[in-house]
Design a protein around this motif. Structure first.
Motif, PDB file in Angstrom:
ATOM      1  N   ALA A 122       0.834  -1.205   0.000  1.00 50.07           N
ATOM      2  CA  ALA A 122       0.000   0.000   0.000  1.00 50.07           C
ATOM      3  C   ALA A 122       0.868   1.254   0.000  1.00 50.07           C
ATOM      4  N   SER A 123       2.167   1.086  -0.024  1.00 54.59           N
ATOM      5  CA  SER A 123       3.092   2.215   0.069  1.00 54.59           C
ATOM      6  C   SER A 123       3.445   2.757  -1.306  1.00 54.59           C
ATOM      7  N   TYR A 124       4.001   3.980  -1.301  1.00 60.74           N
ATOM      8  CA  TYR A 124       4.472   4.579  -2.547  1.00 60.74           C
ATOM      9  C   TYR A 124       5.577   3.713  -3.171  1.00 60.74           C
ATOM     10  N   VAL A 125       5.558   3.639  -4.500  1.00 61.86           N
ATOM     11  CA  VAL A 125       6.620   2.949  -5.231  1.00 61.86           C
ATOM     12  C   VAL A 125       7.813   3.906  -5.317  1.00 61.86           C
ATOM     13  N   ASP A 126       8.877   3.585  -4.590  1.00 59.72           N
ATOM     14  CA  ASP A 126      10.043   4.478  -4.602  1.00 59.72           C
ATOM     15  C   ASP A 126      10.973   4.123  -5.765  1.00 59.72           C
ATOM     16  N   ASP A 127      12.000   4.952  -5.946  1.00 56.40           N
ATOM     17  CA  ASP A 127      12.918   4.752  -7.076  1.00 56.40           C
ATOM     18  C   ASP A 127      13.622   3.404  -7.004  1.00 56.40           C
ATOM     19  N   GLU A 128      13.954   2.974  -5.781  1.00 55.27           N
ATOM     20  CA  GLU A 128      14.676   1.710  -5.607  1.00 55.27           C
ATOM     21  C   GLU A 128      13.812   0.540  -6.079  1.00 55.27           C
ATOM     22  N   THR A 129      12.538   0.558  -5.696  1.00 56.57           N
ATOM     23  CA  THR A 129      11.631  -0.524  -6.113  1.00 56.57           C
ATOM     24  C   THR A 129      11.359  -0.453  -7.611  1.00 56.57           C
ATOM     25  N   SER A 130      11.242   0.761  -8.147  1.00 56.07           N
ATOM     26  CA  SER A 130      10.983   0.919  -9.588  1.00 56.07           C
ATOM     27  C   SER A 130      12.069   0.269 -10.424  1.00 56.07           C
ATOM     28  N   MET A 131      13.282   0.273  -9.902  1.00 52.78           N
ATOM     29  CA  MET A 131      14.402  -0.305 -10.648  1.00 52.78           C
ATOM     30  C   MET A 131      14.303  -1.826 -10.779  1.00 52.78           C
ATOM     31  N   LEU A 132      13.380  -2.430 -10.042  1.00 52.83           N
ATOM     32  CA  LEU A 132      13.196  -3.886 -10.116  1.00 52.83           C
ATOM     33  C   LEU A 132      12.212  -4.282 -11.217  1.00 52.83           C
ATOM     34  N   HIS A 133      11.727  -3.310 -11.987  1.00 57.05           N
ATOM     35  CA  HIS A 133      10.675  -3.582 -12.969  1.00 57.05           C
ATOM     36  C   HIS A 133      11.049  -4.696 -13.940  1.00 57.05           C
ATOM     37  N   GLU A 134      12.190  -4.584 -14.578  1.00 57.44           N
ATOM     38  CA  GLU A 134      12.570  -5.578 -15.584  1.00 57.44           C
ATOM     39  C   GLU A 134      12.804  -6.948 -14.960  1.00 57.44           C
ATOM     40  N   LYS A 135      13.381  -6.969 -13.763  1.00 62.57           N
ATOM     41  CA  LYS A 135      13.603  -8.255 -13.099  1.00 62.57           C
ATOM     42  C   LYS A 135      12.275  -8.926 -12.750  1.00 62.57           C
ATOM     43  N   ALA A 136      11.332  -8.145 -12.266  1.00 59.33           N
ATOM     44  CA  ALA A 136      10.014  -8.698 -11.938  1.00 59.33           C
ATOM     45  C   ALA A 136       9.328  -9.207 -13.200  1.00 59.33           C
ATOM     46  N   LYS A 137       9.456  -8.443 -14.257  1.00 62.74           N
ATOM     47  CA  LYS A 137       8.842  -8.832 -15.527  1.00 62.74           C
ATOM     48  C   LYS A 137       9.445 -10.133 -16.027  1.00 62.74           C
ATOM     49  N   HIS A 138      10.772 -10.232 -15.958  1.00 65.79           N
ATOM     50  CA  HIS A 138      11.461 -11.445 -16.402  1.00 65.79           C
ATOM     51  C   HIS A 138      11.061 -12.646 -15.547  1.00 65.79           C
ATOM     52  N   ALA A 139      10.797 -12.404 -14.262  1.00 63.16           N
ATOM     53  CA  ALA A 139      10.391 -13.491 -13.358  1.00 63.16           C
ATOM     54  C   ALA A 139       8.927 -13.859 -13.547  1.00 63.16           C
ATOM     55  N   GLY A 140       8.194 -13.061 -14.323  1.00 61.47           N
ATOM     56  CA  GLY A 140       6.781 -13.348 -14.576  1.00 61.47           C
ATOM     57  C   GLY A 140       5.884 -12.994 -13.416  1.00 61.47           C
ATOM     58  N   ILE A 141       6.302 -12.014 -12.600  1.00 61.27           N
ATOM     59  CA  ILE A 141       5.482 -11.637 -11.439  1.00 61.27           C
ATOM     60  C   ILE A 141       5.077 -10.174 -11.536  1.00 61.27           C
ATOM     61  N   THR A 142       4.065  -9.844 -10.737  1.00 55.64           N
ATOM     62  CA  THR A 142       3.590  -8.471 -10.626  1.00 55.64           C
ATOM     63  C   THR A 142       3.903  -7.944  -9.237  1.00 55.64           C
ATOM     64  N   ILE A 143       4.531  -6.779  -9.176  1.00 54.59           N
ATOM     65  CA  ILE A 143       4.708  -6.054  -7.916  1.00 54.59           C
ATOM     66  C   ILE A 143       3.801  -4.840  -8.007  1.00 54.59           C
ATOM     67  N   LEU A 144       2.666  -4.909  -7.338  1.00 55.19           N
ATOM     68  CA  LEU A 144       1.662  -3.846  -7.400  1.00 55.19           C
ATOM     69  C   LEU A 144       1.761  -2.994  -6.152  1.00 55.19           C
TER      70      LEU A 144
ATOM     71  N   ARG B 145       1.620   0.534 -10.696  1.00 53.92           N
ATOM     72  CA  ARG B 145       0.648   1.187  -9.822  1.00 53.92           C
ATOM     73  C   ARG B 145      -0.749   0.871 -10.367  1.00 53.92           C
ATOM     74  N   PRO B 146      -1.803   1.109  -9.595  1.00 55.48           N
ATOM     75  CA  PRO B 146      -3.162   0.772 -10.078  1.00 55.48           C
ATOM     76  C   PRO B 146      -3.703   1.813 -11.040  1.00 55.48           C
ATOM     77  N   LEU B 147      -2.997   2.012 -12.153  1.00 55.88           N
ATOM     78  CA  LEU B 147      -3.356   3.047 -13.113  1.00 55.88           C
ATOM     79  C   LEU B 147      -3.970   2.476 -14.382  1.00 55.88           C
ATOM     80  N   GLU B 148      -3.981   1.152 -14.520  1.00 55.02           N
ATOM     81  CA  GLU B 148      -4.493   0.524 -15.727  1.00 55.02           C
ATOM     82  C   GLU B 148      -5.902  -0.023 -15.493  1.00 55.02           C
ATOM     83  N   PRO B 149      -6.745  -0.045 -16.533  1.00 55.51           N
ATOM     84  CA  PRO B 149      -8.122  -0.532 -16.372  1.00 55.51           C
ATOM     85  C   PRO B 149      -8.210  -1.941 -15.812  1.00 55.51           C
TER      86      PRO B 149
END
Length: 1070
Positions: A707-729, A1044-1048
Motif C-alpha cells: 500500500a506504500s508509494y513505489v520508490d525509485d529503488e523498487t521501480s528499478m526492479l521492474h525488468e527483473k520482476a517482468k522477467h520473473a513473470g510476477i507483478t509487484i503492485l 501502480r493501479p493506473l491501468e483498467p
C-alpha cells in the motif's frame, strides 16, 4: 359518495382509451444518439389519410423531439398533432422503453422491452406495466410464418458498423505509416443517407481498384463471423469494394502466393479478401475421429476445443464479429491467444465487434464504445488499453447502438413493417381478435400476463437473487427435495415458448424447479440456454419428469412429417446426475494462499476480506467481476506474520481459518520458507522494508502487493520482476491507491469521449468523525503523531491555471485554504497542498493538457492556524533542548515557560497556568489574538501547563509534544474515525465547446465488528490491498513488472469490488 363515483367514472374513461384508434409516438430519451422513430411522416400520412375504417387509426399524436431524424413540422404537415401530452392515446409506440414515470395507465405500449426472458434488469419496467394495467407488445416477439422476427435492425447494425470501422482503419494504417483510400471515409452518421455512405465506400473501392493498396498491408483479409442479418449487412458494405471471397480452408494459400505483409514494395494490390466463418470453423471435437456436429455442439460445447486462433486468426487482418456468444461456448479469441498470435507476427490490425458483447467471445474487448468515440487500442504485449491510434496493438470498436447512425433508412424499414399492423394494435379491445402473430407478441393484457408469458413470475421466483426467494430461504422454505437433478435446456426456449412446456411438465408431475442459470439468445437465430435444478421427493416422480422432458426434446418422427417446421421448435436436453438430499456434491474449489507481513491496524480488514473469499466467491457480484466462466469457488488461506506472535494472534482473533505466525523478515531462511509456500505476498511493513521483500518475491517468483508509494529503488526492479513473470503492485491503499483508481476512471472516461482534462483536483483526509472531533485541533491520531507532524512541514508544488506554485515546508500550514465538498456542506474543512502534485499529472497522462493539477490534504477548519502557531512558537523543534538535556527532572509546565518566554522580553520563566495568561504571552510574540487564543486552548488541552514530569526519553520539544499528542489526541472507546476522498475533474470537449465538471467522493466511517473497532483508515487501506491480492490470485492482472493501479485491468474491477463490498463511491456530473 360523489367523490368515489367521480373516481370510478374517470377509471372507466381511462379503460375506454384502449383500442380508441389514437396512436402516440414517444420522444426517445434513453440515448442522445437515438434518432430513430417507429413511424416516419410518410407512414403517418398513409395511416391518417386512409381513414379509420380502413387503417384503424383516427389520430396520431407525436411527442416533440429536436433530435428525431424527422423534425416535428413534417409530422404536422401530414396531419399529426405534436404534443407532450399522450393522454388521449390508446396505443403508444416507441423504439426503446420510456421512462417509468411516463407510463400511462390502461394504455397499450409497443417497444423493445427486453422483459419476456425475465431479464432481471428490466423487471421494474414489467412491474410498472402490470401495476398500471398496461397492455404491452414487444417488437422482438412479432414473428412471421417463417419463424423469423419481422421487426429488427440487424442489417443496419452491420452496415453502419463496417462503414465506421473502415473510417477508423484508414486512420490506424496512417499511424502505422501507410496511406490508404480508407482515410477519406467518414463515420456512418456523417452521411445524410445510407446511399451517400455507400457512394463514399464505392469511391474508396474505385481508388483501390485503380491505385491499389500498399503491399505491406496485403493481403487485406476481412473475416466475418456468422451468416445472420448483422453479418449480411456488413458484407453488403464490404462487397462495394473490389473483393474476392475465400473459403476458410484456402486462407493460407493467400499468404503462400507471395503477397506478403513483410517489408515495403512499389507493387500494389488492387483488391481485398473476404472470408465467412461459422461455428464449424471455430471449434473442433476433442475426439479427432468425430466430425463437427452443430446440434451436438449446442448441447455439449464442453466436448469441443477452440481452433479459430490456430486456423483462421493467423490469416486475418480485420475480424468483423457478428455472432452472438454464450459463456458456455469456447471464446472466439482469448487475451492469451491474441498475445501468442502477436508474438508470432499475426497480421490482425483491427476488431469490428458489431455484437458489442463486452468480455464475451473476444475476451479483451472489455468496454462498449460510443458513436462519437468508437475506437480504443489494445496492446496485447503489455495487456494495456489506449484511446489513441498510435503505437502497437489492435484497433477495437464495440458500439452498441449502431442502427441509429442510419436513422432515416432504419426508421423507414421499421415503419414499413410496423405500419402494416399498427391499425390492428390501435383498434384492439379484445386480445382474442388479434392476428396470431400479434397475439403471441402481447406480454400483458390490461395488466395481466398473457398465458404464453405466465412462466415469467415462475422464473423470477426461482431466481436465487430475487427478494421473494431470499424471503423463502429466510423463512425456512426451499425448493430442495429428496432427489434433485440438474437439467440443461437449449434452443428457442422463449421465442417459441418451449420453456412453458418444460415448466408445466415439471409442476404437473409434482416436482419443483430452481433456475440455476439463464443465458439469453440475443437474436431470432440465436438459441437460449437454461439450467434448472429439478427436484422431487419421489424418485419415480423425478424419473417421470426426465422422461417427459426427453420426449419434448426428441419428438416422434411423425411430427416432422406433419409439421416440417417442427425442427425449429426442438430443444436440446442434457441430464446431470441424480443426487439425494444428504449427498454432498463434489466441490470444485480453487485454493490459494496469501502471506500478510505486518500485524498492525491495517492488517485485520485485509485478512478478513481474503478469509471471506470462500463465502463471497459464490455471490453474483464476485462472479461478475472475478469469476469468469468458472464454476469453481475460490478458497484463500491467509497467513499473518509478525515479529511478535502475540501481535499476530491478537490481530486475527475471531477470523476463521486465518493462521498467525512469528516471522522475522531479516531471518532469510525462515522468510524464504514462508514466501515459497504462498501465491501472493501482501506487505504491510514500513516502506523501507519493501525493497528487500520485493527481491525475495522476484527470486521465488511470487506476486507482491504493497500500500506504500513505489520508490525509485523498487521501480528499478521492474525488468527483473517482468522477467520473473510476477507483478509487484504498489500504491494499492487509500492515498495512494483508491485516489489513483478513482482519478484514472474519471480521466480515461473523459478521454474516451475525446475530452481534454482542464483541471484535476484531489482532496483526501483521515479525520475524526464529527462526534469524535472533540478537541481544539478537531483532530486525532490512531498511531504515533510524529509522522503526521513531519508531513505538515514538507514542501509542496502544484499547478494552478498554468502557473507552477511552490510552497516551502515552513509555510505549508499558512497556505491552507477553506474548502467545502459540494455534496457534504456540513463539513467545515480546510485544505493543505500535499507534496508534489505535478508527478500525478505524469502518472495520469494529463501533464500537457491540464492547466490545474492539485492534490490536497483535508483537515477540519482551524487546524492549520493552530499547528502553524505551535510550529512558530517552537513546539515542533527537533533539536536537543537545553532543559531536557540537563539531566534534571523537568515538568511540562517548566518546558512550556521555557518555550514561550524565551523571546518575550526576558519575562519571568515561572510556570504558566491559565489559558488567558498563555494567550497574552503568545500575542506578545507577534501572533494574532485569534491564533493566540486557539493555540492557548490547545496547549491547555494537551496538558503542557501541568506540573508533571516529562519522560526521560523526550530529548526535544518535538518529542514532548508528540508524547502529549499521542496521549491526549488518541481515539477512545467507540469513537469513530472518518476518511474523506474527493476528486474534481473539469473536462473540455473541443468539438462541441462544452465543459463538464465531474466529481467523485468517498466517505467512510470506522465501525465496530465482532466487538472490535475497525477504523475507516484501516479499511480503506487494507481492503484495496487485499483486493489487489485477489485480482492476482484470479489472474485478472496480466501485466508483469512493477506497477501502480493506473491501468483498467486493475482499477475497473477493484473499484467495482470495493463498491460491492460496501465502500461506496458517489459520482456526479455537472
Amino acid at each position: 359518495m360523489n367523490s368515489s363515483g367521480g373516481y370510478e367514472e374517470e377509471e372507466e374513461e381511462e379503460k375506454k382509451k384502449l383500442g380508441n384508434g389514437v396512436v402516440g409516438v414517444l420522444a426517445e430519451t434513453v440515448n442522445k444518439w437515438e434518432r430513430r422513430t417507429p413511424l416516419t411522416p410518410s407512414h403517418c400520412a398513409r395511416l391518417l389519410h386512409g381513414g379509420k375504417d380502413r387503417t384503424g387509426v383516427s389520430r396520431i399524436v407525436v411527442q416533440p423531439s429536436a433530435k428525431r431524424i424527422h423534425h416535428d413540422a413534417l409530422y404536422e404537415d401530414v396531419g399529426c398533432e405534436v404534443s407532450d401530452d399522450l393522454s388521449d392515446c390508446g396505443l403508444i409506440l416507441g423504439i426503446k422503453q420510456p421512462e417509468l414515470e411516463m407510463i400511462l395507465p390502461e394504455r397499450a405500449y409497443a417497444f423493445f422491452s427486453h422483459t419476456h426472458k425475465a431479464q432481471k434488469e428490466n423487471m421494474p419496467l414489467l412491474d410498472k406495466i402490470l401495476s398500471e394495467r398496461v397492455t404491452l407488445y414487444d417488437y422482438e416477439l412479432i414473428v412471421g410464418d417463417h419463424g423469423k422476427r419481422l421487426l429488427a435492425f440487424g442489417q443496419y447494425a452491420g452496415r453502419a458498423g463496417l462503414v465506421d470501422f473502415l473510417h477508423g482503419l484508414g486512420q490506424r494504417y496512417l499511424s502505422l505509416g501507410y496511406s490508404t483510400p480508407f482515410l477519406s471515409l467518414g463515420s456512418s452518421y456523417m452521411y445524410s443517407s445510407l446511399a451517400a455512405a455507400k457512394a463514399a465506400v464505392i469511391s474508396v473501392g474505385e481508388e483501390i481498384a485503380s491505385q491499389g493498396l500498399p503491399l505491406g498491408i496485403c493481403p487485406l483479409v476481412f473475416v466475418f463471423t456468422g451468416t445472420g442479418n448483422v453479418s449480411l449487412g456488413a458484407q453488403e458494405i464490404f462487397k462495394l469494394l473490389p473483393h474476392t471471397f475465400v473459403e476458410p480452408s484456402k486462407l493460407p494459400e493467400l499468404f503462400d502466393k507471395g503477397v506478403s505483409q513483410n517489408g515495403r514494395s512499389t507493387k500494389r494490390v488492387h483488391q481485398v479478401y473476404g472470408c465467412i466463418i461459422t461455428s464449424q470453423d471455430m471449434v473442433e471435437h476433442q475426439d479427432p475421429s468425430k466430425p463437427f456436429d452443430k446440434a451436438d455442439y449446442y448441447v455439449h460445447p464442453e466436448h469441443y476445443n477452440p481452433v479459430f486462433h490456430e486456423k483462421i486468426a493467423p490469416y486475418t487482418s480485420v475480424l468483423v464479429n457478428c455472432m452472438y456468444w454464450e459463456k458456455r461456448f469456447p471464446r472466439l479469441l482469448s487475451t492469451k491467444q491474441l498475445q501468442d498470435l502477436t508474438a508470432k507476427g499475426c497480421p490482425l490490425v483491427g476488431i469490428c465487434d458489431i455484437t458489442c458483447d463486452i468480455g464475451g467471445s473476444l475476451e479483451f474487448v472489455n468496454r462498449a464504445t460510443l458513436i462519437d468515440s468508437p475506437f480504443f487500442r489494445f496492446n496485447p504485449t503489455n495487456n494495456s488499453y489506449y484511446q489513441d491510434m498510435d503505437g502497437d496493438g489492435v484497433l477495437c470498436m464495440a458500439v452498441d447502438i449502431l442502427p441509429t447512425e442510419f436513422a432515416k433508412e432504419a426508421s423507414q424499414h421499421f415503419g414499413d413493417i410496423l405500419s402494416e399492423f399498427v391499425g390492428s394494435l390501435a383498434s384492439m379491445t379484445v386480445i382474442a381478435d388479434l392476428p396470431a402473430h400479434l397475439k403471441r407478441a402481447c406480454i400483458s393484457y390490461r395488466g395481466e400476463l398473457t398465458s404464453l408469458y405466465e412462466y415469467i413470475p415462475r422464473m423470477r421466483k426461482s431466481d436465487p437473487e430475487s427478494r421473494e426467494t431470499q424471503d423463502n430461504i429466510t423463512n425456512g422454505a426451499s425448493n430442495q427435495r429428496t432427489y434433485n437433478i440438474l437439467v440443461s435446456l437449449s434452443g428457442h426456449l422463449f421465442d417459441k415458448f418451449l420453456i412453458n412446456e418444460a415448466l408445466d411438465m415439471i409442476e404437473a408431475a409434482g416436482g419443483s424447479f430452481h433456475l440455476a442459470k439463464c443465458e439469453l439468445g440475443q437474436s431470432a437465430d440465436a438459441e437460449s440456454y437454461s439450467e434448472l435444478e429439478v427436484g422431487a421427493d419421489d424418485r419415480k416422480v423425478l424419473d417421470q419428469i426426465i422422461d417427459s422432458l426427453t420426449r419434448l426434446a426428441n419428438p416422434d418422427e411423425e411430427d416432422y412429417i406433419v409439421s416440417p417446421r417442427k425442427e425449429t421448435n426442438k430443444i436440446s436436453l442434457k441430464i446431470g446426475k441424480v443426487q439425494q438430499e444428504n449427498e454432498k456434491p463434489e466441490e470444485m474449489t480453487k485454493r490459494s494462499s496469501v502471506l500478510i507481513l505486518g500485524a498492525g491496524r491495517v492488517c485485520r480488514p485485509a485478512a478478513e476480506f481474503l478469509a471471506s473469499v470462500r463465502n463471497i466467491s459464490s455471490q453474483q457480484w464476485y462472479k461478475t467481476y472475478l469469476g469468469g466462466d468458472s464454476e469453481e469457488q475460490t478458497d484463500v488461506h491467509v497467513i499473518v506474520a509478525s515479529l511478535y506472535l502475540k501481535d499476530a494472534k491478537e490481530t486475527v482473533e475471531g477470523i476463521p481459518e486465518v493462521e498467525a505466525v512469528q516471522l522475522d523478515v531479516s531471518d532469510s531462511e525462515s522468510f524464504l520458507k514462508y514466501v515459497s509456500e504462498v501465491d501472493v505476498v501482501l506487505s504491510l511493513l514500513p516502506a523501507s522494508c519493501h525493497f528487500s521483500v520485493a527481491k525475495t518475491c522476484i527470486e521465488l517468483k511470487k506476486h507482491l502487493i504493497t500500500a506504500s508509494y513505489v520508490d525509485d529503488e523498487t521501480s528499478m526492479l521492474h525488468e527483473k520482476a517482468k522477467h520473473a513473470g510476477i507483478t509487484i503492485l504498489g500504491e494499492m491503499g487509500l492515498d495512494p491507491g483508491i485516489d489513483h483508481m478513482m482519478a484514472m476512471k474519471m480521466i480515461n472516461e473523459a478521454h474516451i469521449r475525446k475530452g481534454k482534462v482542464k483541471s484535476f483536483t484531489s482532496y483526501c483526509g483521515g479525520l475524526p468523525s464529527p462526534a469524535a472531533a472533540n478537541n481544539p485541533l478537531a483532530y486525532k491520531f490512531s498511531w504515533n503523531p510524529a509522522g503526521a507532524i513531519r508531513a505538515g512541514r514538507n514542501p509542496a508544488k502544484y499547478k494552478s491555471n498554468g502557473d507552477i506554485i511552490h510552497v516551502d515546508g515552513e509555510d505549508l500550514y499558512d497556505s491552507a485554504t477553506r474548502f467545502r465538498v459540494p455534496n457534504l456542506p456540513a463539513f467545515a474543512l480546510e485544505c493543505l497542498p500535499n507534496r508534489n502534485s505535478l508527478v500525478y499529472g505524469e502518472h495520469y497522462g494529463i501533464e500537457s493538457e491540464a492547466s490545474t493539477i492539485f492534490r490536497g490534504t483535508l483537515r477540519y477548519e482551524g487546524f492549520s492556524m493552530i499547528m502553524s502557531t505551535l510550529s512558530k512558537l517552537g513546539f515542533f523543534d527537533n533539536e536537543a533542548n537545553e532543559l531536557l538535556s540537563s539531566g534534571k527532572k523537568i515538568t511540562f509546565g517548566a518546558l512550556l515557560s521555557n518555550v514561550i518566554v524565551k523571546d518575550a522580553d526576558n519575562e519571568s520563566s515561572e510556570a504558566l497556568v491559565g489559558e488567558e495568561e498563555i494567550s497574552k504571552r503568545i500575542i506578545k510574540l507577534g501572533h494574532s489574538k485569534e491564533s493566540a487564543a486557539k493555540a492557548a486552548k490547545t496547549i491547555i488541552f494537551l496538558g503542557y501547563n501541568e506540573e508533571r514530569e516529562i519522560p526521560s526519553l523526550c530529548k526535544s520539544v518535538f518529542d514532548a509534544t508528540c508524547y502529549l499528542m499521542e496521549e491526549k489526541l488518541a481515539y477512545s472507546g467507540n469513537e469513530q474515525d472518518m476518511v474523506l476522498l474527493h476528486h474534481e475533474v473539469e473536462v473540455e470537449f473541443p468539438e462541441s465547446k462544452r465543459t463538464e465538471k465531474h466529481s467523485a467522493t468517498l466517505l467512510e466511517f470506522g465501525e465496530i465488528k465482532n466487538g472490535q473497532m475497525t477504523t475507516a483508515m484501516a479499511k480503506t487501506v487494507g481492503i484495496p490491498a487485499a483486493i489487489g491480492a485477489l485480482l492476482l490470485i484470479e489472474d485478472k492482472i496480466k501485466t508483469r513488472g512493477v506497477l501502480r493501479p493506473l491501468e483498467p485491468e486493475v482499477y475497473l474491477p477493484a473499484l467495482d469490488i470495493l463498491q460491492a463490498y460496501g465502500i461506496k463511491l458517489m459520482e456526479k456530473t455537472e
